[in-house]
Design a protein around this motif. Structure first.
Motif, PDB file in Angstrom:
ATOM      1  N   ILE A 101      30.374  48.644  48.785  1.00  0.00           N
ATOM      2  CA  ILE A 101      28.766  48.266  48.123  1.00  0.00           C
ATOM      3  C   ILE A 101      28.574  49.659  47.722  1.00  0.00           C
ATOM      4  O   ILE A 101      28.403  50.095  46.338  1.00  0.00           O
ATOM      5  N   ARG A 102      28.464  51.066  48.324  1.00  0.00           N
ATOM      6  CA  ARG A 102      28.068  52.155  49.243  1.00  0.00           C
ATOM      7  C   ARG A 102      29.080  53.426  48.226  1.00  0.00           C
ATOM      8  O   ARG A 102      28.657  53.883  47.317  1.00  0.00           O
ATOM      9  N   PRO A 103      30.336  52.936  47.603  1.00  0.00           N
ATOM     10  CA  PRO A 103      31.765  54.047  46.957  1.00  0.00           C
ATOM     11  C   PRO A 103      31.012  53.176  45.750  1.00  0.00           C
ATOM     12  O   PRO A 103      31.730  54.390  44.346  1.00  0.00           O
ATOM     13  N   ASN A 104      30.610  52.090  45.149  1.00  0.00           N
ATOM     14  CA  ASN A 104      29.455  51.970  43.571  1.00  0.00           C
ATOM     15  C   ASN A 104      28.934  51.719  43.024  1.00  0.00           C
ATOM     16  O   ASN A 104      28.906  50.899  42.410  1.00  0.00           O
ATOM     17  N   VAL A 105      27.577  52.369  43.868  1.00  0.00           N
ATOM     18  CA  VAL A 105      26.618  51.961  43.727  1.00  0.00           C
ATOM     19  C   VAL A 105      26.104  53.187  42.367  1.00  0.00           C
ATOM     20  O   VAL A 105      25.312  52.025  41.556  1.00  0.00           O
ATOM     21  N   LEU A 106      27.000  53.751  41.632  1.00  0.00           N
ATOM     22  CA  LEU A 106      26.989  54.808  40.734  1.00  0.00           C
ATOM     23  C   LEU A 106      27.798  54.325  39.704  1.00  0.00           C
ATOM     24  O   LEU A 106      28.144  54.612  38.709  1.00  0.00           O
ATOM     25  N   ASP A 111      33.078  46.743  38.585  1.00  0.00           N
ATOM     26  CA  ASP A 111      33.527  47.125  39.796  1.00  0.00           C
ATOM     27  C   ASP A 111      32.914  46.687  40.955  1.00  0.00           C
ATOM     28  O   ASP A 111      33.486  46.560  42.367  1.00  0.00           O
ATOM     29  N   LEU A 112      32.050  46.930  40.921  1.00  0.00           N
ATOM     30  CA  LEU A 112      31.098  46.622  42.238  1.00  0.00           C
ATOM     31  C   LEU A 112      31.286  45.482  42.405  1.00  0.00           C
ATOM     32  O   LEU A 112      31.284  44.836  43.409  1.00  0.00           O
ATOM     33  N   LEU A 113      30.884  44.748  41.275  1.00  0.00           N
ATOM     34  CA  LEU A 113      31.293  43.091  41.504  1.00  0.00           C
ATOM     35  C   LEU A 113      32.974  42.861  42.283  1.00  0.00           C
ATOM     36  O   LEU A 113      32.911  41.815  42.756  1.00  0.00           O
ATOM     37  N   LEU A 114      33.915  43.162  41.687  1.00  0.00           N
ATOM     38  CA  LEU A 114      35.636  43.853  42.303  1.00  0.00           C
ATOM     39  C   LEU A 114      35.849  43.943  43.363  1.00  0.00           C
ATOM     40  O   LEU A 114      36.221  43.052  44.278  1.00  0.00           O
ATOM     41  N   ALA A 115      35.017  44.953  43.796  1.00  0.00           N
ATOM     42  CA  ALA A 115      34.874  45.729  45.419  1.00  0.00           C
ATOM     43  C   ALA A 115      34.371  44.377  46.310  1.00  0.00           C
ATOM     44  O   ALA A 115      34.464  44.569  47.489  1.00  0.00           O
ATOM     45  N   VAL A 116      33.520  43.660  45.444  1.00  0.00           N
ATOM     46  CA  VAL A 116      32.661  42.692  46.665  1.00  0.00           C
ATOM     47  C   VAL A 116      32.837  41.466  46.961  1.00  0.00           C
ATOM     48  O   VAL A 116      33.701  40.989  48.055  1.00  0.00           O
ATOM     49  N   PHE A 133      31.015  46.047  55.313  1.00  0.00           N
ATOM     50  CA  PHE A 133      31.269  45.715  53.446  1.00  0.00           C
ATOM     51  C   PHE A 133      29.901  46.722  53.079  1.00  0.00           C
ATOM     52  O   PHE A 133      30.470  46.607  51.736  1.00  0.00           O
ATOM     53  N   GLU A 134      29.144  46.514  53.581  1.00  0.00           N
ATOM     54  CA  GLU A 134      27.880  48.120  53.076  1.00  0.00           C
ATOM     55  C   GLU A 134      28.988  49.472  52.788  1.00  0.00           C
ATOM     56  O   GLU A 134      29.244  49.961  51.684  1.00  0.00           O
ATOM     57  N   ALA A 135      29.609  50.111  53.813  1.00  0.00           N
ATOM     58  CA  ALA A 135      29.788  50.891  53.397  1.00  0.00           C
ATOM     59  C   ALA A 135      31.528  51.501  52.649  1.00  0.00           C
ATOM     60  O   ALA A 135      30.980  52.530  52.314  1.00  0.00           O
ATOM     61  N   GLU A 136      32.275  50.015  52.449  1.00  0.00           N
ATOM     62  CA  GLU A 136      33.276  50.101  51.261  1.00  0.00           C
ATOM     63  C   GLU A 136      32.793  49.670  50.618  1.00  0.00           C
ATOM     64  O   GLU A 136      33.882  49.671  49.021  1.00  0.00           O
ATOM     65  N   ARG A 195      36.444  40.794  46.647  1.00  0.00           N
ATOM     66  CA  ARG A 195      37.574  41.061  47.545  1.00  0.00           C
ATOM     67  C   ARG A 195      36.989  41.150  48.621  1.00  0.00           C
ATOM     68  O   ARG A 195      38.551  41.473  49.550  1.00  0.00           O
ATOM     69  N   HIS A 196      36.577  42.255  49.670  1.00  0.00           N
ATOM     70  CA  HIS A 196      36.075  42.235  50.880  1.00  0.00           C
ATOM     71  C   HIS A 196      35.965  41.314  51.692  1.00  0.00           C
ATOM     72  O   HIS A 196      35.414  39.899  51.649  1.00  0.00           O
ATOM     73  N   PRO A 197      36.064  41.017  53.065  1.00  0.00           N
ATOM     74  CA  PRO A 197      37.026  40.351  53.950  1.00  0.00           C
ATOM     75  C   PRO A 197      35.841  39.724  54.398  1.00  0.00           C
ATOM     76  O   PRO A 197      35.655  38.264  54.263  1.00  0.00           O
ATOM     77  N   ALA A 198      34.667  40.012  53.977  1.00  0.00           N
ATOM     78  CA  ALA A 198      33.639  39.899  54.043  1.00  0.00           C
ATOM     79  C   ALA A 198      33.056  39.020  53.796  1.00  0.00           C
ATOM     80  O   ALA A 198      32.639  37.855  54.415  1.00  0.00           O
ATOM     81  N   MET A 199      32.988  39.137  52.419  1.00  0.00           N
ATOM     82  CA  MET A 199      32.853  37.763  51.498  1.00  0.00           C
ATOM     83  C   MET A 199      33.510  36.138  51.137  1.00  0.00           C
ATOM     84  O   MET A 199      33.221  35.708  51.212  1.00  0.00           O
ATOM     85  N   LEU A 200      35.176  36.851  51.697  1.00  0.00           N
ATOM     86  CA  LEU A 200      35.926  36.302  51.737  1.00  0.00           C
ATOM     87  C   LEU A 200      35.940  35.119  53.126  1.00  0.00           C
ATOM     88  O   LEU A 200      36.024  33.595  52.266  1.00  0.00           O
ATOM     89  N   LEU A 201      35.618  35.816  53.793  1.00  0.00           N
ATOM     90  CA  LEU A 201      34.993  35.005  55.154  1.00  0.00           C
ATOM     91  C   LEU A 201      33.638  34.210  54.938  1.00  0.00           C
ATOM     92  O   LEU A 201      33.780  32.914  55.481  1.00  0.00           O
ATOM     93  N   TYR A 202      32.490  34.793  54.488  1.00  0.00           N
ATOM     94  CA  TYR A 202      31.308  33.894  54.921  1.00  0.00           C
ATOM     95  C   TYR A 202      31.615  33.230  54.034  1.00  0.00           C
ATOM     96  O   TYR A 202      30.588  31.850  54.390  1.00  0.00           O
TER      97      TYR A 202
END
Length: 455
Positions: free
Chosen positions: A137-142, A147-152, A132-135, A154-161
């Motif tokens: 957060i890190r690529p979208n922090v700048l 885009d950061l919100l959408l990546a978060v 989650f942090e690697a894919e 859609r990520h499996p960790a957030m969808l499961l959590y």
């Protein structure tokens, strides 16, 4: 603190003794945007999200196909593997913080990872937290906040959590079939919708209602993890399932959104990401993290205006923060969290890495386990969260262990002005270090000094 000390400690992750203080602190901070590496070498050993999702899918298939008596063993084996992945990723995060030459951006990674918090207390997604942090957060922090919100989201960790993977529209095709079978425990889940509104975008008491939460949750139905269908493709980490999606138009915060499957929720996310309330919420949290527990109203307004003017361009927002006079006030207003203190202590000692299990144990002992805040709200970012007596005792004990490990190899009297440059080191602390009865005691005193505990 003087400007170099502020740049190193308030904006960065703490000084290292082998690196001189920046002569032009603001330029040093801004130059890091061009040098930032989204996935530095420290992360290379950690598993990537596609592989982690494949392991999750394999576990799901095995459980479905196995006799009832074997299913718990399959689940336990998956959790053991997930715990191993967690330790490796926590070690990667620690090593990255110790090795980085872009500590300002690395701090921003930690800030956003906590803003969009997941917690491995929910064991089902323990192995996915590092990905989650690697894919996400890190690529979208700048990039852009949207885009950061959408990546978060859609990520499996957030969808499961937040149980989004289990959410079914009551009037969807799947919902109708569930009603016919009188299946229980499957239906609309509002967790993700609520946390996006309350924590990720608008903020609490920003004017949204329970009806907005429910309508948004209906729009999000169908957002889930990949399955075994061929169309999902190898390496997929997200899919939209039309059969789960609640049909019909939606109304959220007074705006209407036409029926349209996945684009319906995307349109809502766009409006949330660019809303004035979101701009103020993000501005307040950034100002609180970098400047003061009670952030200056002028700074909050300045950051809010930048967010709205640029459509949520994060790099522009950071530039505005660095340029703000309030961010360079000399007082040490921020009390370090256990993560901040541990990282800055290790950097001060010249440490470049820790064995992953040792790193995981360190954060557990200090009371701030990596990716385990216990709630979607993340860890607290104010002194009241971390300045309790028992928490300070943990730091003293850790400082003593670190000093013992260093032995007589570190001269705290020489180290102190390097990690607290200029007038950041007070006469009282320098005198206490000089009078210490051993090198180990002197070093421990430096690490728990008032100046070192704050940034």
């Amino acid at each position: 603190m003087n400007a170099p000390a502020i740049a190193l400690n308030r904006f960065g992750l703490g000084a290292r003794p082998d690196e001189p203080p920046p002569t032009d602190p603001q330029r040093w901070l801004l130059s890091q945007f061009d040098r930032y590496e989204a996935l530095p070498p420290a992360w290379k050993a950690a598993a990537r999200t596609p592989g982690l999702v494949d392991a999750w899918l394999a576990q799901q298939r095995s459980v479905r196909q196995a006799p009832e008596g074997q299913r718990s063993g399959i689940r336990e084996a998956y959790l053991r593997q997930g715990r191993d992945e967690y330790v490796v990723a926590a070690g990667a995060r620690t090593a990255s913080a110790l090795q980085t030459d872009t500590p300002f951006v690395e701090r921003l990674v930690h800030f956003w990872s906590n803003h969009f918090a997941v917690s491995v207390d929910k064991l089902l997604m323990v192995g996915l937290a590092g990905g989650f942090e690697a894919e996400a957060i890190r690529p979208n922090v700048l990039g852009r906040f949207e885009d950061l919100l959408l990546a978060v989201v859609r990520h499996p960790a957030m969808l499961l959590y937040l149980d989004q993977a289990q959410s079914i529209g009551p009037d969807s095709a799947a919902g109708q079939r569930a009603q016919e079978r009188q299946a229980r425990g499957r239906g609309l889940n509002e967790n993700l919708a609520r946390e996006i509104l309350e924590l990720h975008t608008l903020g609490v008491r920003s004017g949204y209602t329970q009806d907005d939460v429910t309508e948004f949750a209906r729009a999000l139905t169908g957002w889930t993890l990949p399955g075994d269908a061929p169309q999902d493709g190898a390496g997929s980490t997200f899919r939209f399932v039309a059969a789960l999606h609640e049909p019909g138009a939606r109304t959220v915060l007074g705006r209407s959104y036409a029926e349209g499957g996945e684009p319906q929720a995307r349109a809502i996310l766009h409006d949330l990401a660019t809303a004035p309330a979101t701009a103020r919420h993000i501005a307040t949290k950034l100002a609180r993290h970098f400047v003061a527990d009670d952030p200056p109203p002028g700074l909050v307004q300045r950051l809010t205006d930048s967010f709205l003017r640029t459509g949520g361009d994060l790099t522009s927002l950071y530039r505005e923060l660095v340029a703000a006079p309030q961010a360079w006030e000399p007082g040490q207003a921020k009390f370090k969290s256990p993560w901040d203190w541990g990282v800055s202590s290790l950097r001060a000692l010249g440490r470049r890495e820790l064995p992953p299990q040792q790193a995981t144990n360190l954060w557990n002992q200090l009371g701030q386990p990596v990716w385990r805040p216990g709630s979607p709200a993340g860890y607290g970012d104010m002194a009241a969260t971390w300045a309790a007596p028992d928490a300070l005792i943990r730091r003293v004990e850790t400082a003593q262990r670190l000093a013992q490990q260093a032995g007589n190899t570190v001269d705290a009297r020489a180290l102190a002005p390097r990690v607290l440059p200029g007038d950041a080191l007070t006469t009282a602390t320098a005198g206490g270090i000089a009078r210490a009865d051993s090198a180990e005691t002197a070093l421990a005193l430096l690490l728990v000094s008032p100046e070192f505990l704050r940034r």
